[in-house]
Design a protein around this motif. Structure first.
Motif, mmCIF file in Angstrom:
data_model
loop_
_atom_site.group_PDB
_atom_site.id
_atom_site.type_symbol
_atom_site.label_atom_id
_atom_site.label_comp_id
_atom_site.label_asym_id
_atom_site.label_seq_id
_atom_site.Cartn_x
_atom_site.Cartn_y
_atom_site.Cartn_z
ATOM 1 N N HIS A 163 0.814 -1.207 0.000
ATOM 2 C CA HIS A 163 0.000 0.000 0.000
ATOM 3 C C HIS A 163 0.851 1.263 0.000
ATOM 4 O O HIS A 163 2.073 1.230 0.184
ATOM 5 C CB HIS A 163 -0.933 0.006 1.206
ATOM 6 C CG HIS A 163 -0.231 0.119 2.534
ATOM 7 N ND1 HIS A 163 0.467 -0.924 3.094
ATOM 8 C CD2 HIS A 163 -0.123 1.155 3.416
ATOM 9 C CE1 HIS A 163 0.967 -0.557 4.261
ATOM 10 N NE2 HIS A 163 0.630 0.713 4.475
ATOM 11 N N ILE A 164 0.155 2.367 -0.195
ATOM 12 C CA ILE A 164 0.657 3.718 0.036
ATOM 13 C C ILE A 164 -0.086 4.224 1.272
ATOM 14 O O ILE A 164 -1.269 3.929 1.448
ATOM 15 C CB ILE A 164 0.336 4.629 -1.167
ATOM 16 C CG1 ILE A 164 0.912 4.063 -2.462
ATOM 17 C CG2 ILE A 164 0.837 6.048 -0.939
ATOM 18 C CD1 ILE A 164 0.284 4.658 -3.710
ATOM 19 N N LEU A 183 6.018 1.685 -2.445
ATOM 20 C CA LEU A 183 4.955 0.922 -1.810
ATOM 21 C C LEU A 183 5.593 0.123 -0.679
ATOM 22 O O LEU A 183 6.780 -0.234 -0.753
ATOM 23 C CB LEU A 183 4.268 -0.029 -2.785
ATOM 24 C CG LEU A 183 3.054 0.527 -3.540
ATOM 25 C CD1 LEU A 183 3.476 1.587 -4.539
ATOM 26 C CD2 LEU A 183 2.287 -0.597 -4.239
ATOM 27 N N HIS A 220 -2.400 2.233 -4.990
ATOM 28 C CA HIS A 220 -2.813 1.361 -3.887
ATOM 29 C C HIS A 220 -3.863 0.420 -4.477
ATOM 30 O O HIS A 220 -5.028 0.794 -4.624
ATOM 31 C CB HIS A 220 -3.407 2.206 -2.766
ATOM 32 C CG HIS A 220 -3.678 1.457 -1.498
ATOM 33 N ND1 HIS A 220 -4.139 0.146 -1.472
ATOM 34 C CD2 HIS A 220 -3.567 1.824 -0.195
ATOM 35 C CE1 HIS A 220 -4.289 -0.239 -0.220
ATOM 36 N NE2 HIS A 220 -3.950 0.757 0.581
#
Length: 396
Positions: free
Chosen positions: A154-155, A358, A287
């Motif tokens: 994810h971000i 990420l 994401h």
């Protein structure tokens, strides 16, 4: 003493040729008391290398907040909104964060029960585990042997209303000792990665773009993603892929009618590629769990159509098609040779360019293994900048 940098210690699994510019350990400066001149140097280092490590750092929450805020001085609230994740019980983020009362921009994360911590009499922390998020899980027998998975690539971003933070700071306070674990991809490739207990894994968005074949580079530079409203609530009933890179398409997401009240104007649409503010390079920053649609611009005039995907542009709304296409573009970059799994020590401070990497939580702890980290990122004052017309011409 002058600021010194050395490369991050890469594991044997990493391909050194892909990490020439990624990550630096910084020596000779105290990140809690930077002069304006030192900060400017640190800022350039971060945007050029995407991750910085400071060892043996003493850092109180006020100092961590001030350091994080310095990268975006007009930013103020935590990246998901101060205290908002705690109030949104249906959000998948809800169990993972505890707010430091006197500095609400700093979150306490970790595992186990922490007592009398920065104004919190008692905090029950839960290290996110793939067992609560993935469609499938490793067996209890394998887990007992140290087999684990990436939790979620994810971000750090709300992906609704608020702009993605520019920088995240992570500070290790209590770091449990333990054996290494084997992170399995379980996607039919046989890929696995030897990791330290409780590592944070990073991949470069720049590398994610660089290694794409020509036709996917062209697609990336022409495309934007639309995120679902309140994406962490929307995705909560669904389950993730075994790699932690996106959601399985089973129709389990909440309908828009079930979501908390939302406004169309606050729904986020971002370019797939985000432009580095210092060196102008492009990073693939998506994401995958929160994406609902893909918007593709047609090829620019004069561009070759040979082998091009969606040369006339497209608006993809089929969730399975959107996810499959993004997975095809992002999966190569999480190959074991391209992952940096950081081995945490107490008083490690890691700064990472949240618009250039990420990352994923990895592994699992036993209930009695106490881990405490401070995390800070701030909703940015502006949205990311996408490719320039020149970039589109170059890559499309």
């Amino acid at each position: 003493m002058a600021i010194e940098t050395v490369p991050l210690p890469l594991p044997p699994s990493a391909d050194p040729s892909k990490f020439k510019d990624f990550g630096r350990e910084v020596k000779g400066v105290n990140p809690a008391t930077l002069t304006p001149e030192q900060f400017e140097e640190i800022k350039k280092l971060l945007y050029n290398h995407d991750a910085l490590l400071f060892r043996n750092t003493d850092l109180i929450p006020e100092q961590q907040y001030a350091l994080t805020k310095a990268f975006d001085p007009t930013s103020e609230s935590y990246g998901h909104g101060n205290n908002k994740t705690g109030e949104t019980k249906k959000s998948i983020l809800h169990p993972d964060l505890k707010t430091i009362p006197r500095v609400p921009q700093v979150q306490l994360i970790g595992n186990g029960i922490v007592y009398n911590h920065e104004g919190l009499a008692e905090a029950k922390l839960k290290h996110p585990s793939h067992t609560t998020f993935h469609k499938t899980c490793v067996s209890e027998e394998d887990e007992a042997k140290g087999v684990t998975r990436f939790y979620r690539w994810h971000i750090d971003a709300a992906l609704y209303d608020l702009s993605p933070p520019k920088v995240t700071t992570l500070y290790g306070i209590n770091v449990p000792k333990g054996g290494r674990q084997t992170c399995r991809y379980d996607d039919g490739t046989g890929d696995e990665l030897d990791v330290p207990l409780g590592t944070t894994a990073f991949v470069s968005g720049r590398t994610m773009f660089d290694i794409l074949p020509k036709e996917l580079k062209s697609l990336a530079v022409r495309s934007k993603v639309r995120y679902a409203p309140h994406p962490y609530v929307w995705m909560a009933p669904a389950r993730a892929k075994s790699t932690g890179l996106g959601i399985e398409t089973e129709g389990l997401e909440m309908s828009k009618d079930e979501l908390p009240a939302w406004e169309e104007s606050k729904v986020k649409v971002f370019p797939i590629l985000w432009k580095n503010p210092v060196n102008g390079q492009l990073s693939f920053q998506v994401h995958p769990c929160g994406v609902s649609e893909l918007l593709i611009e047609p090829l620019p005039a004069g561009a070759s159509r040979e082998g091009a995907l969606f040369p006339d542009g497209a608006h993809l709304t089929d969730l399975g098609e959107v996810r499959d296409l993004l997975y095809k573009m992002q999966r190569p970059a999480i190959a074991p040779s391209l992952v940096y799994p950081h081995e945490w020590h107490e008083k490690d401070l890691v700064l990472f360019h949240n618009r250039g990497v990420l990352h994923s939580v990895v592994g699992a702890f036993k209930p009695d293994q106490v881990r405490a980290f401070h995390q800070c990122n701030l909703a940015a004052s502006s949205d990311p900048v996408g490719p320039s017309p020149e970039d589109v011409t170059t890559w499309a």
